[in-house]
Structure formats: structure tokens, C-alpha cells
Design a protein around this motif. Structure first.
Motif, PDB file in Angstrom:
ATOM      1  N   GLN A 106      53.116  41.717  28.373  1.00 12.35           N
ATOM      2  CA  GLN A 106      54.447  42.239  28.690  1.00 12.35           C
ATOM      3  C   GLN A 106      54.384  43.310  29.784  1.00 12.35           C
ATOM      4  O   GLN A 106      55.230  43.381  30.655  1.00 12.35           O
ATOM      5  CB  GLN A 106      55.106  42.790  27.438  1.00 12.35           C
ATOM      6  N   LEU A 107      53.358  44.114  29.701  1.00 16.02           N
ATOM      7  CA  LEU A 107      53.215  45.198  30.671  1.00 16.02           C
ATOM      8  C   LEU A 107      52.868  44.672  32.063  1.00 16.02           C
ATOM      9  O   LEU A 107      53.453  45.097  33.063  1.00 16.02           O
ATOM     10  CB  LEU A 107      52.110  46.154  30.193  1.00 16.02           C
ATOM     11  N   LEU A 108      51.948  43.754  32.108  1.00 14.75           N
ATOM     12  CA  LEU A 108      51.462  43.271  33.401  1.00 14.75           C
ATOM     13  C   LEU A 108      52.390  42.238  34.033  1.00 14.75           C
ATOM     14  O   LEU A 108      52.512  42.173  35.250  1.00 14.75           O
ATOM     15  CB  LEU A 108      50.079  42.625  33.250  1.00 14.75           C
ATOM     16  N   GLY A 109      53.014  41.437  33.191  1.00 13.60           N
ATOM     17  CA  GLY A 109      53.792  40.309  33.706  1.00 13.60           C
ATOM     18  C   GLY A 109      52.870  39.115  33.873  1.00 13.60           C
ATOM     19  O   GLY A 109      51.658  39.271  34.056  1.00 13.60           O
ATOM     20  N   LEU A 110      53.478  37.956  33.830  1.00 13.64           N
ATOM     21  CA  LEU A 110      52.698  36.717  33.841  1.00 13.64           C
ATOM     22  C   LEU A 110      51.872  36.549  35.115  1.00 13.64           C
ATOM     23  O   LEU A 110      50.731  36.081  35.085  1.00 13.64           O
ATOM     24  CB  LEU A 110      53.661  35.545  33.672  1.00 13.64           C
ATOM     25  N   GLU A 111      52.457  36.989  36.244  1.00  6.78           N
ATOM     26  CA  GLU A 111      51.735  36.767  37.507  1.00  6.78           C
ATOM     27  C   GLU A 111      50.445  37.580  37.592  1.00  6.78           C
ATOM     28  O   GLU A 111      49.427  37.097  38.059  1.00  6.78           O
ATOM     29  CB  GLU A 111      52.627  37.097  38.703  1.00  6.78           C
ATOM     30  N   LYS A 112      50.524  38.840  37.138  1.00  4.05           N
ATOM     31  CA  LYS A 112      49.313  39.668  37.160  1.00  4.05           C
ATOM     32  C   LYS A 112      48.262  39.093  36.201  1.00  4.05           C
ATOM     33  O   LYS A 112      47.071  39.095  36.505  1.00  4.05           O
ATOM     34  CB  LYS A 112      49.628  41.110  36.733  1.00  4.05           C
ATOM     35  N   VAL A 113      48.738  38.602  35.052  1.00  2.00           N
ATOM     36  CA  VAL A 113      47.806  38.017  34.083  1.00  2.00           C
ATOM     37  C   VAL A 113      47.093  36.818  34.704  1.00  2.00           C
ATOM     38  O   VAL A 113      45.883  36.646  34.579  1.00  2.00           O
ATOM     39  CB  VAL A 113      48.537  37.612  32.781  1.00  2.00           C
ATOM     40  N   ARG A 114      47.872  36.001  35.424  1.00  3.87           N
ATOM     41  CA  ARG A 114      47.264  34.865  36.125  1.00  3.87           C
ATOM     42  C   ARG A 114      46.198  35.345  37.119  1.00  3.87           C
ATOM     43  O   ARG A 114      45.103  34.793  37.196  1.00  3.87           O
ATOM     44  CB  ARG A 114      48.336  34.094  36.879  1.00  3.87           C
ATOM     45  N   ASP A 115      46.512  36.418  37.862  1.00  2.26           N
ATOM     46  CA  ASP A 115      45.557  36.923  38.846  1.00  2.26           C
ATOM     47  C   ASP A 115      44.279  37.414  38.182  1.00  2.26           C
ATOM     48  O   ASP A 115      43.177  37.187  38.670  1.00  2.26           O
ATOM     49  CB  ASP A 115      46.177  38.077  39.658  1.00  2.26           C
ATOM     50  N   VAL A 116      44.445  38.087  37.053  1.00  2.00           N
ATOM     51  CA  VAL A 116      43.279  38.575  36.317  1.00  2.00           C
ATOM     52  C   VAL A 116      42.445  37.383  35.851  1.00  2.00           C
ATOM     53  O   VAL A 116      41.214  37.366  35.960  1.00  2.00           O
ATOM     54  CB  VAL A 116      43.696  39.429  35.089  1.00  2.00           C
ATOM     55  N   ALA A 117      43.147  36.359  35.352  1.00  2.00           N
ATOM     56  CA  ALA A 117      42.455  35.167  34.856  1.00  2.00           C
ATOM     57  C   ALA A 117      41.672  34.501  35.984  1.00  2.00           C
ATOM     58  O   ALA A 117      40.508  34.143  35.821  1.00  2.00           O
ATOM     59  CB  ALA A 117      43.463  34.189  34.266  1.00  2.00           C
ATOM     60  N   LEU A 118      42.331  34.359  37.126  1.00  2.56           N
ATOM     61  CA  LEU A 118      41.664  33.728  38.262  1.00  2.56           C
ATOM     62  C   LEU A 118      40.457  34.550  38.704  1.00  2.56           C
ATOM     63  O   LEU A 118      39.371  34.025  38.930  1.00  2.56           O
ATOM     64  CB  LEU A 118      42.649  33.588  39.436  1.00  2.56           C
ATOM     65  N   ALA A 119      40.665  35.864  38.797  1.00  2.14           N
ATOM     66  CA  ALA A 119      39.581  36.727  39.264  1.00  2.14           C
ATOM     67  C   ALA A 119      38.419  36.703  38.287  1.00  2.14           C
ATOM     68  O   ALA A 119      37.265  36.574  38.692  1.00  2.14           O
ATOM     69  CB  ALA A 119      40.087  38.148  39.463  1.00  2.14           C
ATOM     70  N   SER A 120      38.737  36.800  36.987  1.00  4.00           N
ATOM     71  CA  SER A 120      37.632  36.876  36.029  1.00  4.00           C
ATOM     72  C   SER A 120      36.923  35.529  35.927  1.00  4.00           C
ATOM     73  O   SER A 120      35.707  35.458  35.798  1.00  4.00           O
ATOM     74  CB  SER A 120      38.106  37.384  34.672  1.00  4.00           C
ATOM     75  N   SER A 121      37.685  34.456  36.065  1.00  7.58           N
ATOM     76  CA  SER A 121      37.082  33.130  36.025  1.00  7.58           C
ATOM     77  C   SER A 121      36.174  32.923  37.242  1.00  7.58           C
ATOM     78  O   SER A 121      35.059  32.426  37.136  1.00  7.58           O
ATOM     79  CB  SER A 121      38.191  32.094  35.996  1.00  7.58           C
ATOM     80  N   PHE A 122      36.678  33.333  38.375  1.00  4.27           N
ATOM     81  CA  PHE A 122      35.935  33.122  39.620  1.00  4.27           C
ATOM     82  C   PHE A 122      34.687  34.002  39.691  1.00  4.27           C
ATOM     83  O   PHE A 122      33.595  33.525  39.955  1.00  4.27           O
ATOM     84  CB  PHE A 122      36.842  33.426  40.809  1.00  4.27           C
ATOM     85  N   MET A 123      34.865  35.294  39.446  1.00  3.17           N
ATOM     86  CA  MET A 123      33.759  36.219  39.649  1.00  3.17           C
ATOM     87  C   MET A 123      32.817  36.271  38.451  1.00  3.17           C
ATOM     88  O   MET A 123      31.661  36.624  38.587  1.00  3.17           O
ATOM     89  CB  MET A 123      34.285  37.634  39.940  1.00  3.17           C
ATOM     90  N   GLY A 124      33.344  35.944  37.292  1.00  3.89           N
ATOM     91  CA  GLY A 124      32.539  36.119  36.093  1.00  3.89           C
ATOM     92  C   GLY A 124      31.631  34.942  35.792  1.00  3.89           C
ATOM     93  O   GLY A 124      30.753  35.024  34.956  1.00  3.89           O
ATOM     94  N   ASN A 125      31.834  33.833  36.465  1.00  2.00           N
ATOM     95  CA  ASN A 125      31.098  32.634  36.089  1.00  2.00           C
ATOM     96  C   ASN A 125      29.791  32.433  36.829  1.00  2.00           C
ATOM     97  O   ASN A 125      28.725  32.733  36.329  1.00  2.00           O
ATOM     98  CB  ASN A 125      31.978  31.409  36.301  1.00  2.00           C
ATOM     99  N   LEU A 126      29.933  31.918  37.998  1.00  2.00           N
ATOM    100  CA  LEU A 126      28.738  31.439  38.675  1.00  2.00           C
ATOM    101  C   LEU A 126      28.309  32.348  39.819  1.00  2.00           C
ATOM    102  O   LEU A 126      27.130  32.511  40.089  1.00  2.00           O
ATOM    103  CB  LEU A 126      29.048  30.035  39.206  1.00  2.00           C
ATOM    104  N   LEU A 127      29.298  32.915  40.462  1.00  2.00           N
ATOM    105  CA  LEU A 127      29.004  33.517  41.747  1.00  2.00           C
ATOM    106  C   LEU A 127      28.816  35.026  41.657  1.00  2.00           C
ATOM    107  O   LEU A 127      29.764  35.773  41.591  1.00  2.00           O
ATOM    108  CB  LEU A 127      30.128  33.180  42.730  1.00  2.00           C
ATOM    109  N   ASP A 128      27.600  35.431  41.639  1.00  2.00           N
ATOM    110  CA  ASP A 128      27.269  36.839  41.650  1.00  2.00           C
ATOM    111  C   ASP A 128      27.784  37.429  42.962  1.00  2.00           C
ATOM    112  O   ASP A 128      27.482  36.903  44.027  1.00  2.00           O
ATOM    113  CB  ASP A 128      25.730  36.944  41.550  1.00  2.00           C
ATOM    114  N   PRO A 129      28.600  38.499  42.895  1.00  2.00           N
ATOM    115  CA  PRO A 129      29.318  38.949  44.081  1.00  2.00           C
ATOM    116  C   PRO A 129      28.471  39.158  45.340  1.00  2.00           C
ATOM    117  O   PRO A 129      28.924  38.859  46.422  1.00  2.00           O
ATOM    118  CB  PRO A 129      29.961  40.268  43.659  1.00  2.00           C
TER     119      PRO A 129
END
Ligand SMILES: [Fe+2]
Ligand SMILES: [Fe+2]
Length: 320
Positions: A106-129
Motif C-alpha cells: 500500500q505504501l509503495l504502490g504496485l509500480e514500485k513493487v514491480r520495480d523492486v521485484a524486477l531489480a531483485s530478480s535481475f540482480m539477485g540471481n545470476l549476475l554479480d554486479p
């Protein structure tokens, strides 16, 4: 530029990996089988199925049920902790503490949640920054900036479906991630050539006869059943003229392609993130004409884009 590339090509053809998906035509030119290449990718970090679902939810946000969003995030432990962490970060919640996912969404809104999901999925999985010879954090910043600016241009043009433009912009270069998943060494070599010769990734791919990230991105979209507008943007974001594209001049997907090309151009011009090279696309005037954007509007859009990116600064920092 064409001459320069041809000259480099004769000197610097790399040895492409001997792959089942690489064939030679009668003249000895390499022909990549993009569908088979896309099939060979078993995991693409940017596109876990929960992320795809969240992305499609944000595109029709008025019909989204928060319970559905909750259940997707709840299934993913690291995503849950990321969302809570972001919600409690001071930029978003100075006074309120979010203890539960419902509060956080509720605080972040759906769009921010999506961005967090995308970022954590992308950076947290395979690709060491920073490891493996490519700055994936900067690449992510490039992708997210193209997404933000694409949706801003779409809003500027009065499009109600501007969230779709965000998704298309965000994913336009995912063929590069795919190329990395298929053949790490070769993809890094292409990026090195682009840097050395100050050319774009697509030019370096042509030069080294490596798989092209635009065609590969399109094949991945088909493989993952992503909406056609995302596939067309992946495929055509380096085809500035509408008559270079594989669709008719009046096809409605052209709007998505034009907007993402312009956003990509602005992101390079402003200098946001890193997509594997530092050169900007030529001939952007043609796209401005298609979109009926004059130079004065372009200046306005550039200023708005700089502001919008500044405001979303918090998102970029979450990636560490
Ligand atoms: Fe690209
Ligand atoms: Fe790009």
C-alpha cells in the motif's frame, strides 16, 4: 561509419563458438538459429514467472486484486524481504513502519513493487554486479532509465497505456542478457570490441558475427510468450526507419518502437547507466517526425526525463 565497420570486420572477425545453433550459408556467412538459441536458455534472471505476472498486473492496474499480488510475493522469500526493506527505507516511509507485506504494497504502490521485484530478480540471481567483466548494475540502470523515459514520453504524447511503454523500454535490451546466458565469453568479447572501437553493441555483434541481441531478444519473447509489443521493440529498436522493420509502416507496434528508440537515445545523451557501449544512435530526426515531436518538445522531454530520473534515484540504489 559503415566503411569503418567493414574495415574493422575484415581484420577482427572473432572465432564464434562452434555451436549446433550456428550454421553457415553457401557463401560461408554465419547464420544463427535464434529460436534454438532462445530455447537453450533455461533461466533468464530478469524474467522469473512471478515477475512476469507482476509486470502484467501493473499494465492493467485498475483490475488488480491486492491478494493476487500478495500471493505472488509471499511465495518468494527474498522478494518479500526486498519489498519490506524498500518500504522501510527512509525515502518512502519517514513516519510509517511497514511490518507486513500489505502495508508495504500500500505504501509503495504496485509500480514500485514491480520495480523492486524486477531489480531483485535481475540482480539477485545470476549476475554479480561487478564481476565477470561486465557492469551489470550499470546495465540495469540503463534499462530502468529507458523504461522510465519511455513511459514519460508516452504520457507526454497522451497515451493511456504508458505502463506498457515502461515494460517495453525496460526489456528492450534483454537479448544482451540472453547472449550472456548462452555464451558468457563471446558476449563479453563483443562488449569489449564495442568499447575499443567506440561503436554500438549491435555494430560490434555484426562485426564479430556474434548473435544479434535484437533478434535474440525477439526470439526470447516468443519463447516466453511475452506480449507482441515487447517482442517487436526487442527486434526493431535499432531499426530507426520504419521501412527497415519487419512490420508494415502503419502497424501500431511502431509507436512502441519509436518511443523506445527515442528513450534509448535520450538515456545515452544524458549519460545514464551503461548498456555495453557509449555511442548514440544517428538519424533520430526520423523518429521525432513519426512521433510528431518538435525540437522544443524534445527539450521539454529531456528536462522532464532528468527530473524523473532524479526522483527515482532511490530505486537505483536498492540494487546493491
Ligand atoms: Fe540494443
Ligand atoms: Fe539500450
Amino acid at each position: 561509419m559503415q566503411f569503418k565497420i567493414l574495415e574493422i570486420m575484415t581484420k577482427e572477425k572473432t572465432n564464434p563458438k562452434n555451436s549446433t545453433f550456428t550454421k553457415f550459408d553457401n557463401e560461408g556467412n554465419i547464420r544463427h538459429d535464434y529460436n534454438s538459441l532462445a530455447d537453450s536458455i533455461t533461466a533468464l534472471p530478469v524474467l522469473s514467472s512471478s515477475v512476469i505476472q507482476l509486470v502484467s498486473f501493473t499494465e492493467k492496474s485498475n483490475e488488480t486484486d491486492i491478494e493476487d499480488v500478495l500471493s505472488i510475493i509471499n511465495d518468494d522469500q527474498s522478494l518479500t524481504s526486498h519489498v519490506l526493506r524498500v518500504a522501510n527505507a527512509s525515502k518512502y516511509a519517514k513516519m510509517v513502519k511497514s511490518d507486513t507485506l500489505t502495508d508495504a504494497i500500500q505504501l509503495l504502490g504496485l509500480e514500485k513493487v514491480r520495480d523492486v521485484a524486477l531489480a531483485s530478480s535481475f540482480m539477485g540471481n545470476l549476475l554479480d554486479p561487478y564481476s565477470k567483466g561486465f557492469n551489470w548494475e550499470a546495465f540495469w540502470k540503463h534499462s530502468i532509465s529507458v523504461g522510465i523515459i519511455s513511459s514519460l514520453i508516452a504520457k507526454f504524447l497522451g497515451r493511456e497505456d504508458f505502463e506498457k511503454f515502461y515494460t517495453a523500454g525496460l526489456l528492450h535490451d534483454m537479448g544482451k542478457v540472453g547472449a550472456f546466458c548462452i555464451d558468457e565469453k563471446n558476449m563479453l568479447l563483443v562488449a569489449k570490441k564495442a568499447r575499443e572501437h567506440k561503436i554500438s553493441m549491435i555494430q560490434a555483434e555484426l562485426m564479430t558475427e556474434a548473435p544479434r541481441h535484437d533478434l535474440l531478444g525477439h526470439a526470447i519473447c516468443k519463447r516466453w510468450n511475452l506480449p507482441e509489443y515487447i517482442g517487436q521493440v526487442c527486434r526493431n529498436h535499432h531499426n530507426i526507419s520504419r521501412n527497415q522493420r519487419n512490420i508494415s509502416m502503419t502497424d501500431s507496434h511502431n509507436d512502441f518502437i519509436d518511443v523506445v528508440i527515442l528513450a534509448n537515445y535520450l538515456v545515452h545523451k544524458i549519460g545514464l547507466g551503461y548498456s555495453g557501449h557509449n555511442s548514440t544512435e544517428n538519424g533520430i530526426e526520423e523518429v521525432l517526425e513519426y512521433l510528431e515531436i518538435n525540437n522544443q518538445d524534445l527539450k521539454k522531454i529531456e528536462e522532464l526525463a532528468k527530473n524523473e530520473i532524479k526522483q527515482s534515484g532511490g530505486m537505483m540504489e536498492l540494487l546493491g
